[in-house]
Design an enzyme around this catalytic site. Structure first.
Site, mmCIF file in Angstrom:
data_model
loop_
_atom_site.group_PDB
_atom_site.id
_atom_site.type_symbol
_atom_site.label_atom_id
_atom_site.label_comp_id
_atom_site.label_asym_id
_atom_site.label_seq_id
_atom_site.Cartn_x
_atom_site.Cartn_y
_atom_site.Cartn_z
ATOM 1 N N CYS A 178 40.611 -0.130 -44.876
ATOM 2 C CA CYS A 178 39.661 -0.869 -45.695
ATOM 3 C C CYS A 178 38.204 -0.436 -45.472
ATOM 4 O O CYS A 178 37.766 0.585 -45.985
ATOM 5 C CB CYS A 178 39.842 -2.371 -45.465
ATOM 6 N N GLU A 210 46.941 -3.442 -46.557
ATOM 7 C CA GLU A 210 46.324 -4.118 -45.417
ATOM 8 C C GLU A 210 46.816 -5.561 -45.373
ATOM 9 O O GLU A 210 46.911 -6.231 -46.395
ATOM 10 C CB GLU A 210 44.791 -4.100 -45.545
ATOM 11 N N LYS A 227 41.587 -0.634 -36.740
ATOM 12 C CA LYS A 227 40.424 -0.551 -37.620
ATOM 13 C C LYS A 227 39.151 -0.325 -36.802
ATOM 14 O O LYS A 227 38.823 -1.100 -35.910
ATOM 15 C CB LYS A 227 40.312 -1.844 -38.429
#
Length: 273
Positions: free
Chosen positions: A151, A40, A110
């Protein structure tokens, strides 16, 4: 097939990050990796104060480099959160995937933004600058179908379950947990997602930089469908390699057939179209 995770040390100089990342991708390919993943935020420091300055459109400079190196090495390249993506006046935390021909196969924004407050330890609010994505992302390879998250997405079990239901056998999460959440939850969440869905789970973090404003935990990891950690980095810049054994995955699903034993008459999770 062989999977490589590149735990890159990220600096404030975008061009240096891109050059080193592409060099390590070539190294991983030369060692036989067929699927390679970057962490990331691999081309910029991680922090809400950086996202606007480092943002690019897609396609753009960073994704062009990823496309070129994927084609050069004839691999599947998961570009971490290659860049803060700018689109229509909004910024997104975006992961792109390129195939052996250099074509973009997936673009995952995301879905769950990292807005947390652990008093006395860490406070962070991605939503100050970023907007959330509104779709789940999968791509096909000759080896297996792969599901993507970034994440904080790993904390949401429903997302991983949908990927499993859709036929994914490997989930890849570029991520940057910190020194509070990392030791507590990083490995635990990966093992949970792997066992719950009988899939391989790979997480790829930036290397730790103690001088950064946001210090990443590191410890990029691969977990098999039995919940075993089969590859794990430390905190430093490194590349870890592992074999994704789909025969073992099939054996585990045959031995403990939870996927066919779900009580869909009582409960269910579905992806909104």
């Amino acid at each position: 097939f062989h999977l490589a995770l590149i735990q890159l040390h990220v600096s404030a100089v975008k061009s240096d990050n891109l050059q080193r990342a592409c060099g390590l991708v070539r190294e991983a390919s030369a060692k036989g990796a067929k699927v390679v993943a970057l962490p990331e935020c691999f081309n910029s420091p991680y922090g809400t104060q950086y996202f606007k300055d480092y943002a690019e459109k897609i396609p753009g400079e960073s994704t062009q480099k990823l496309s070129e190196v994927a084609k050069e090495c004839s691999i599947y390249l998961v570009g971490g959160r290659s860049i803060p993506e700018e689109d229509g006046g909004k910024l997104y935390n975006t992961c792109t995937v390129f195939g052996p021909d250099g074509a973009m196969l997936a673009k995952h924004r995301k879905v769950h933004l990292f807005d947390i407050n652990v008093p006395g330890k860490i406070q962070f609010k991605e939503s100050e600058t970023l907007s959330p994505g509104n779709s789940l992302s999968m791509f096909d390879t000759p080896y297996c179908k792969v599901g993507l998250g970034i994440c904080y997405d790993i904390r949401f079990a429903e997302m991983a379950q949908i990927y499993g239901q859709e036929g994914c056998q490997l989930l890849i999460y570029p991520g940057a947990f910190n020194l509070t959440t990392g030791p507590a939850h990083w490995e635990l969440l990966q093992r949970g997602r792997a066992v719950d869905n009988q899939v391989y789970v790979a997480t790829v973090s930036p290397a730790r930089d103690e001088k950064a404003s946001y210090v990443a935990w590191g410890h990029s990891t691969v977990v098999n469908p039995w919940g075993e950690v089969i590859a794990k980095a430390g905190a430093e810049e490194t590349v870890i390699y592992t074999n994704i054994d789909l025969k073992k995955l099939a054996e585990i699903r045959e031995q403990i057939p939870i996927l066919s034993q779900k009580r869909c008459d009582l409960y269910g999770i579905e992806m909104k179209k």
